[in-house]
Design an enzyme around this catalytic site. Structure first.
Site, PDB file in Angstrom:
ATOM      1  N   ALA A 629       1.040  -0.895   0.522  1.00 37.89           N
ATOM      2  CA  ALA A 629       0.078   0.120  -0.266  1.00 37.89           C
ATOM      3  C   ALA A 629       1.127   1.439  -0.057  1.00 37.89           C
ATOM      4  O   ALA A 629       2.210   0.840   0.887  1.00 37.89           O
ATOM      5  CB  ALA A 629      -1.055   0.175   1.716  1.00 37.89           C
ATOM      6  N   GLY A 630       0.318   2.166  -1.216  1.00 40.01           N
ATOM      7  CA  GLY A 630       1.724   3.345  -0.572  1.00 40.01           C
ATOM      8  C   GLY A 630       0.553   4.641  -0.681  1.00 40.01           C
ATOM      9  O   GLY A 630      -0.301   4.508   0.293  1.00 40.01           O
ATOM     10  N   TYR A 701       8.937  -2.917 -13.261  1.00 39.38           N
ATOM     11  CA  TYR A 701       9.079  -4.475 -12.069  1.00 39.38           C
ATOM     12  C   TYR A 701      10.422  -4.554 -12.144  1.00 39.38           C
ATOM     13  O   TYR A 701      11.185  -4.849 -12.754  1.00 39.38           O
ATOM     14  CB  TYR A 701       8.080  -5.456 -12.863  1.00 39.38           C
ATOM     15  CG  TYR A 701       8.251  -6.272 -11.259  1.00 39.38           C
ATOM     16  CD1 TYR A 701       7.329  -5.874 -10.355  1.00 39.38           C
ATOM     17  CD2 TYR A 701       8.618  -7.240 -11.196  1.00 39.38           C
ATOM     18  CE1 TYR A 701       6.757  -6.606  -8.886  1.00 39.38           C
ATOM     19  CE2 TYR A 701       8.437  -8.585 -10.395  1.00 39.38           C
ATOM     20  CZ  TYR A 701       7.882  -7.963  -8.957  1.00 39.38           C
ATOM     21  OH  TYR A 701       7.534  -8.737  -7.981  1.00 39.38           O
ATOM     22  N   ASP A 746      14.121  12.679  -0.449  1.00 36.62           N
ATOM     23  CA  ASP A 746      14.311  11.688   0.604  1.00 36.62           C
ATOM     24  C   ASP A 746      15.244  10.314  -0.037  1.00 36.62           C
ATOM     25  O   ASP A 746      14.082   9.088  -0.629  1.00 36.62           O
ATOM     26  CB  ASP A 746      12.488  11.491  -0.344  1.00 36.62           C
ATOM     27  CG  ASP A 746      12.353  10.442   1.131  1.00 36.62           C
ATOM     28  OD1 ASP A 746      12.785  10.034   2.464  1.00 36.62           O
ATOM     29  OD2 ASP A 746      10.581  10.366   0.771  1.00 36.62           O
TER      30      ASP A 746
END
Length: 983
Positions: A629-630, A701, A746
């Site tokens: 989950a983002g 991916y 970040d």
């Protein structure tokens, strides 16, 4: 066949018995004559009369039988005949004669060597009539019959005789019947039984086809026989078999199959029982009725649905009966001006079917919700209004400040067969202020060689106060590859600086407080032809003017490049009411110069994302599973298959249901950022999905996931060179970002992804921001979360981020990699980290860390950001280390690596301290002096015995100073034993 015969030769009579068991007669043999079955005398003709003699006896079952015997072995030239009665042949063409007899061994009879024989002859004669007089010459010899075993005088004494059996073929026979005759020429023989028969292929059932009794036609060929299907069956292929001359069925061809409602049971087709059915002809068995259906009678071809359950017309009979689904659940509306996104959950009860779709009924309502009418045909539904397969729809082109009710029907394949009311969920909404409707017509007022004057009417539905109009135009031949935007406050404008005799395309849209409306359709207008030419007397003036203009333009562009002030478009004021912007492909670009464009400068995030990212068709994307989950929704793994391209694995970020406009802007902003990057160490954006729900960001991916988790999972499994290779890739990607004038903000191992080839790629641009024009300038944040443990001191203190602050973060990433994913400052709180870093505490080297890499960490952690290396220098340093692996064998000394302690960059010479105050000043912990003054720890000898708990008692509660003091105490102990040690 060997049997034993017990016979008593006395007065011409004997009793027969057999010690062996007789085999039953085969079913394919049909007897024409069997002497054992004839009751009474046989009545055969014997010639001469003193030859063959009929006698009585009993068989092995003590059943009376009649036999013939002859034993005239003493006389020469015996010619004794025995003829049967006339035997009808029926349908036989080839007959078989079976003889059972006993025969005396001539050697066992004295004085008969010249006259005794051990054979007799078998004859036959065909005749259409019975009662024909016996004549020897009319008979045809079949064979001479000899015994396999004969009996002797001793056998007679024991009354045990051996029975011989011989079979001979006769045929083909053509007349209605025949006679058999037996000729004795001097043997001692007894005919126990005579059987005449023919062979047939008996009635049989094969493959559900019946084949009748069939007699072979001749001795050479097979007889083809056509079968007939048993009851309740039909031919699948015509059934056939062949009858051989031996009375055997051969080579079955074709078959029958049971009708619908019947199944094969043995040799018949049996009706399906109640509760079972068979829908079609064939070999299938009867099946049990599917759920919610049944049968009440035998032989059913389908099952009837129960009450309130249905089966669609095209459903196979094997499909369970179903009912309409229940209503959708949890309807959520997300209103955006005059559009709304509706999301809902699947019905609790699907009715037993998977073909559920949803229909949207739109109603426009007054302030009284009960007074509603169908929505205007102009209302649009995306992807469509009826037959939705997903649980979301976007409704656009609604009226502003209007009440609407949306009814969401859930239907399946049997809904139309059901009489109950519709199953739907309803939601009522009120739209907000809307953007203006399109400008319908553009009128050309005046035209000159280099200008065009236009006017237009206000939009039919302004939906608010018109703030201004955007006029977009371009040369028709350029096909919108380079266009100009001009803003006007009124409904007219004059566009100048156009080319003579050139066709231009114009579009206009209005803007209100709610934003821009849609563009008008395209209008084409042409400037007047150029009648001006350069004459000889003024040509030099014109050339000078042109040269000066070109020089000014070139100088301006070069100046913009040098100072980094080029912003993608050129602004110039033409009037108090107009602004002109010129774009090349949306942004003016110079060859060889690639500059990052902040997507947040766009008013419409969709325009930004389409500028930099490829729009994908959602049908080309398949989601395999949810992997996390983002911030904006779920993160999934899946596959992307574009036309004419190989299918690839991708990661998919989705925008969650019920998002805010800010969340959507940030979500698309991240895609707009990624779409501008093209580097092997930056995560690659495959494209976005914005034209259907849910909206998606599709990237390549990375099989091994985040770098920190990967390293923790493979602790101590890589060589130093492999780790340096990973670090080099990260630094290369950051150099690329820095060269584009871009700050990540970040950078951490958790935001580095690694693929199956151990290639590291920078990702997660959610906190990223653009640099100002000055490469050393900083972007000041407006708040928000900051990753404390990875952030430089100036960024934490002043919220200022630069490429130099990214270098600090890179040093932390370097430490994470060499420690195999350990958490930096793991035993400290965020506040302790901030204080410790500000006081020049730095992370200690990881276990077995090469000294060169730890020195690079310390360089990245310089307090003055101007003293930190650039990413270009970091890449160069790592390249040298890779080329010279021997330099990585020098490990950081143990003295410089106190266990689990932060390391001050200043080397403290303990020998120079004479008092506790001097010692605390030397460690830059002078603020602790007052705490230690007046307590029992006032000297270096006493303070050397202090513990962490003791420090807490006297008031030293911050972890950073605690650890620094403890570290120095350990060094003090080492000094007292071995001399000074740097700390």
């Amino acid at each position: 066949m060997d049997c034993h015969l017990s016979i008593l030769v006395l007065l011409g009579c004997c009793v027969l018995s057999c010690s062996g068991e007789l085999s039953p007669q085969p079913s394919n043999e049909v007897n024409l004559l069997d002497s054992k079955t004839i009751q009474g005398e046989l009545g055969w003709i014997s010639y001469p009369s003193h030859g063959w003699e009929e006698i009585s006896g009993v068989d092995e079952h003590y059943t009376p039988i009649r036999t013939y015997q002859v034993c005239n072995v003493m006389d020469h030239s015996q010619n004794n005949w025995l003829r049967t009665n006339w035997v009808p042949r029926n349908s036989a063409q080839k007959i078989y004669v079976e003889l059972k007899f006993t025969l005396r061994d001539c050697n066992s009879i004295p004085l008969v060597l010249g006259t005794c024989k051990e054979t007799f002859n078998l004859y036959y004669m065909e005749s259409d009539d019975h009662g024909v007089k016996f004549r020897e010459h009319q008979f045809t010899k079949i064979d001479t019959i000899a015994a396999d075993e004969s009996f002797t005088q001793m056998d007679l004494g024991d009354r045990i005789l051996k029975l011989n059996t011989e079979i001979r073929e006769v045929g083909p026979v053509n007349k209605k019947g025949f006679y058999l005759a037996f000729q004795d020429v001097g043997a001692c023989v007894a005919l126990v039984s005579v059987r005449v028969y023919f062979k047939k292929c008996p009635f049989t059932v094969k493959n559900l086809a019946m084949f009748p009794d069939t007699v072979p036609m001749d001795s050479q060929s097979l007889v083809e026989v056509r079968g007939s299907c048993v009851n309740n069956s039909k031919e699948e292929d015509p059934p056939r078999m062949y009858c051989s001359t031996e009375g055997e069925w051969l080579v079955p061809i074709g078959k029958c199959t049971c009708n619908a409602g019947y199944e094969e049971r043995g040799f018949i087709c049996q009706a399906c029982r109640p509760g079972f059915y068979k829908a079609s002809d064939g070999a299938a068995k009867c099946a049990k009725c599917p759920p919610h259906s049944s049968t009440q009678e035998d032989g059913s071809m389908n099952c009837r649905c129960e009450n309130n359950y249905f089966r669609a017309e095209k459903d196979p009979p094997s499909m369970a009966c179903a009912r309409p689904p229940s209503a959708p659940r949890n309807v959520i509306s997300n209103i955006n001006e005059t559009s709304v996104i509706l999301d809902w959950s699947w019905p609790l009860d699907t009715g037993g079917r998977k073909d559920i779709t949803f229909n949207i009924i739109c109603k426009k309502c007054g302030w009284n919700v009960r007074q509603c009418e169908p929505c205007s045909p102009n209302v649009r539904f995306l992807p469509r209004q009826l037959g939705l397969t997903n649980t979301t729809v976007t409704v656009t082109d609604l009226l502003a400040h209007t009440n609407y009710t949306f009814e969401i029907d859930a239907v399946n394949g049997v809904s139309e067969l059901s009489s109950p009311p519709r199953q739907y969920a309803a939601v009522s909404i009120t739209t907000n202020q809307a953007a203006p409707s399109p400008v319908m017509t553009i009128k050309k007022d005046r035209t000159s060689r280099n200008s065009i004057s236009l006017s237009w009417q206000e939009p039919e539905h302004p939906n608010g106060i018109i703030l201004d109009y955007e006029v977009k135009y371009y040369q028709k031949q350029e096909q919108e590859t380079s266009y100009t935007i001009l803003r006007a406050r009124g409904t007219n404008v004059t566009i100048s600086s156009l080319k003579p005799d050139t066709t231009y395309v114009f579009q206009i849209r209005a803007r209100t407080a709610a934003g821009y409306g849609t563009n008008s359709r395209k209008f084409e207008f042409e400037t007047s032809p150029d009648s001006f030419s350069i004459s000889g007397e003024n040509s030099h003036v014109v050339m000078i003017a042109i040269s000066a203009a070109v020089a000014i333009i070139v100088l301006t562009v070069v100046t913009y490049v040098l100072v980094g002030r080029f912003c993608g478009y050129h602004k110039s004021k033409h009037s108090a009411e107009e602004k002109r912007l010129h774009f090349g492909n949306g942004h003016l670009k110079l060859p060889g110069l690639r500059t990052y464009v902040d997507p947040h400068t766009y008013e419409d995030p969709t325009q930004a994302v389409h500028e930099f990212a490829k729009e994908l068709d959602a049908t080309n994307i398949s989601i395999d599973k949810v992997v996390g989950a983002g911030e904006f929704g779920e993160v999934c793994s899946g596959r992307l298959k574009l036309p004419s391209k190989k299918e690839i694995s991708v990661a998919i970020k989705t925008l969650k249901v019920g998002y805010t406009e800010k969340q959507r802007r940030d979500f698309l902003g991240e895609a707009s950022i990624m779409g501008q990057f093209d580097h092997p160490n930056i995560i690659r954006l495959e494209g976005v999905v914005t034209k259907s729900k849910p909206e998606m960001i599709v990237t390549e991916y990375m099989e091994n996931g985040s770098l920190d988790s990967f390293l923790r999972k493979h602790d101590a499994q890589f060589t130093v060179i492999q780790l340096v290779g990973m670090l080099r890739g990260i630094a290369s990607g950051m150099k690329y970002l820095s060269d584009m004038g871009y700050v990540h903000r970040d950078l951490a191992a958790r935001n580095i992804l690694i693929n199956s080839n151990l290639v590291c790629k920078v990702s997660d641009f959610g906190l990223s921001r653009v640099l100002e024009d000055d490469p050393e300038a900083a972007y000041t944040t407006r708040g928000g979360k900051i990753p404390i443990r990875w952030t430089s001191p100036e960024a934490m203190s002043y919220r200022k981020f630069t490429s130099a602050s990214d270098v600090w973060s890179y040093g932390i990433v370097l430490w994470e990699v060499m420690s195999y994913g350990e958490r930096p400052y793991s035993q400290m709180s965020n506040q302790d980290v901030i204080k410790a870093v500000d006081e020049r505490y730095r992370l200690p080297p990881p276990m077995d860390c090469p000294a060169a890499l730890y020195q690079l960490m310390l360089d990245c952690w310089q307090k003055d950001r101007n003293n930190r290396p650039k990413f270009e220098q970091i890449v160069s340093i790592l390249d040298k280390l890779i080329r010279n692996p021997g330099s990585l064998k020098i490990i950081t000394s143990a003295a410089a690596r106190p266990s689990n302690l932060l390391l001050d960059q200043s080397n403290v010479d303990i020998a120079t301290f004479h008092t506790t105050g001097d010692w605390l000043n030397g460690m830059r912990t002078a603020h602790c002096k007052e705490i230690f003054t007046g307590v029992e720890y006032s000297s270096c000898d006493t303070i050397a015995k202090i513990s962490t708990d003791d420090m807490k008692k006297v008031g030293v509660t911050v972890v950073g100073p605690q650890k620094k003091i403890i570290s120095t105490i350990k060094a003090l102990e080492t000094q007292s034993k071995n001399g000074p040690v740097p700390v």
